[in-house]
Design an enzyme around this catalytic site. Structure first.
Site, short mmCIF file in Angstrom:
data_model
loop_
_atom_site.label_atom_id
_atom_site.label_comp_id
_atom_site.label_asym_id
_atom_site.label_seq_id
_atom_site.Cartn_x
_atom_site.Cartn_y
_atom_site.Cartn_z
N LYS A 85 -12.22 0.07 -1.06
CA LYS A 85 -11.36 0.93 -1.90
C LYS A 85 -11.97 1.00 -3.30
CE LYS A 85 -7.52 -0.48 1.04
NZ LYS A 85 -7.47 0.65 1.98
N SER A 141 0.80 -1.22 0.00
CA SER A 141 0.00 0.00 0.00
C SER A 141 0.83 1.28 0.00
CB SER A 141 -0.95 0.00 1.19
OG SER A 141 -0.23 -0.17 2.39
N HIS A 156 -5.48 -3.65 -2.22
CA HIS A 156 -5.29 -2.64 -3.27
C HIS A 156 -5.32 -3.24 -4.67
CE1 HIS A 156 -4.54 0.97 -0.92
NE2 HIS A 156 -4.04 0.16 -0.02
C1 LIG Z 1 -2.86 -3.67 2.25
C2 LIG Z 1 -4.12 -3.38 2.99
N1 LIG Z 1 -4.79 -4.40 3.57
C3 LIG Z 1 -5.93 -4.19 4.26
C4 LIG Z 1 -6.45 -2.92 4.40
C5 LIG Z 1 -7.70 -2.73 5.20
O1 LIG Z 1 -8.80 -2.56 4.37
P1 LIG Z 1 -10.10 -1.77 4.90
O2 LIG Z 1 -9.82 -0.32 4.67
O3 LIG Z 1 -11.20 -2.33 4.08
O4 LIG Z 1 -10.23 -2.09 6.34
C6 LIG Z 1 -5.80 -1.84 3.82
C7 LIG Z 1 -6.40 -0.47 3.89
O5 LIG Z 1 -6.16 0.37 4.61
C8 LIG Z 1 -4.62 -2.07 3.10
O6 LIG Z 1 -3.95 -1.05 2.54
#
Ligand SMILES: Cc1ncc(COP(=O)(O)O)c(C=O)c1O
Length: 393
Positions: free
Chosen positions: A241, A182, A210
């Site tokens: 997202k 991310s 992502h």
């Molecule tokens: C790599 C990754 N995994 C999981 C998440 C968590 O997703 P969510 O925003 O749906 O809780 C995020 C987001 O912040 C992320 O960037």
């Protein structure tokens, strides 16, 4: 007078202020879209994860309104008591078909999906082998599981192999990577990790937060992108997202999903999504299946913006996705870059330690399918002006 037992928190905040790392929350006063109003200023928005612009897509908005009219605004219970609505089940069936897996369970967020899954499939007798840049929700899941945690340097498959070679063959092992990282926007080495998982008998898990809606056919994720179907035991995706709504899901075998229905703690102990959320996620699936050109627009914008930043001379790291970091060095420099861009009408969030390494602070940019070329060029012009002022280019 009673002494404030939380005074140490105030001291920590003072330290952040001294280091230039204290952040006020920026307040979004309009819709989450390509140009919008934050803190009273109209800006080109390069900070959301709204890859496909679905937060404001008419089909999703209509689906949410209709679901509220039909089913009300809340589910009223956790899934395992009275909070499983027909829309939740329909979403899980549709996602399983989309992902080509036997079954899917939806959690309240991607964070809950990762943390709830890792913590429930492992015990303290087990071991998890995890990339050093995996998401915080994976790290927290590992800690909650009480399994031994072995971290390999980012994307270093040989180092992961060396860790696996030293572990007893009989010990249960989970090999885990992000599909798209991310903060750097690079891809996990999924094919090589799948080979490794098969060689050492590991459970293979990927967090495609992502990649959901971005990589693979119609946005099916990195398993589809790398043709790894059938070789990844646990796929996590997010609905928060590119899907434009909220939630996380786990795709895998029927038994994995039934196990998570019984043991996934966020599933058991936290209220399920309102029906409008499930309905918008279903509408997002319709859009991905019926309007795939929206994903092509995302990639077209991604190529345009990356090429612009690179030709200006910025250090954009190793990104392979619509996430493009602009590396500034020290944390305070990244925050200065972000603040000056904002004053020029561009919102690109500064990110510093501990989210990224101390000398790799950056602003992170994410373009969406709905940015126009004019908006992106406006942003590139602002980067050029501020980047020269700060000596970054
Ligand atoms: C790599 C990754 N995994 C999981 C998440 C968590 O997703 P969510 O925003 O749906 O809780 C995020 C987001 O912040 C992320 O960037």
């Amino acid at each position: 007078m009673r002494q404030d037992p939380l005074a140490y928190l105030t001291a920590e905040l003072d330290t952040l202020r001294e280091q230039g790392l204290y952040r006020r929350l920026r307040i979004l006063e309009g819709r989450q879209q390509a140009t919008t109003v934050f803190d009273g200023r109209s800006v080109v928005n390069l900070s959301s994860n709204n890859y496909l612009g679905l937060t404001t897509h008419p089909r999703l908005i209509e689906a949410a309104i209709q679901a509220i009219r039909d089913f009300g605004v809340g589910s009223g219970s956790v899934r395992t008591i009275a909070g499983t609505m027909s829309l939740h089940m329909e979403l899980e069936r549709r996602l399983a078909a989309f992902k080509h897996t036997e079954a899917v369970v939806v959690f309240q967020s991607g964070f809950a999906a990762n943390a709830g899954t890792v913590s429930s499939v492992l015990t303290k007798e087990d071991v998890v082998i995890s990339d050093s840049l995996n998401h915080a929700s994976i790290i927290d899941g590992c800690r909650l599981s009480r399994a031994a945690i072995k971290v390999f340097p980012h994307k270093d498959v040989d180092a992961a192999r060396a860790i696996l070679r030293d572990l007893p063959a009989s010990q249960r092992k989970l090999l885990i990577t992000d599909g798209v990282f991310s903060m750097d926007g690079d891809l996990g080495p999924l094919p090589a990790l799948c080979d490794l998982a098969e060689e050492f008998g590991c459970i293979m898990m990927v967090d495609d937060a992502h990649a959901s809606g971005v990589f693979g056919r119609n946005g099916r994720g990195t398993v589809d992108h790398f043709h790894m179907h059938g070789r990844v035991d646990i796929q996590v995706g997010t609905l928060s997202k590119a899907f434009g709504s909220l939630g996380g899901y786990v795709a895998g075998s029927k038994d994995l999903i039934e196990f998570l229905y019984h043991r996934g703690r966020p599933f058991l102990f936290s209220t399920s999504h309102p029906p409008s959320v499930a309905a918008t996620c279903l509408a997002a699936l319709d859009v991905l299946e019926q309007e795939p050109e929206i994903i092509e627009r995302l990639w077209d914008n991604t190529r345009f913006f990356k090429a612009g930043l690179t030709s200006l001379g910025f250090d954009t790291g190793i990104s392979e996705s619509p996430i493009t970091p602009v590396i500034a060095g020290e944390g305070s420099r990244a925050m200065e870059l972000s603040d000056r861009l904002f004053r020029e009408g561009v919102f690109a969030q500064g990110i510093a330690f501990p989210t990224v390494a101390k000398d790799k602070a950056r602003v992170r940019t994410i373009v969406t399918a709905t940015h126009t070329k004019d908006e992106l060029q406006f942003a590139l012009d602002a980067f050029k002006k501020v980047g020269s002022e700060l000596g970054l280019i």
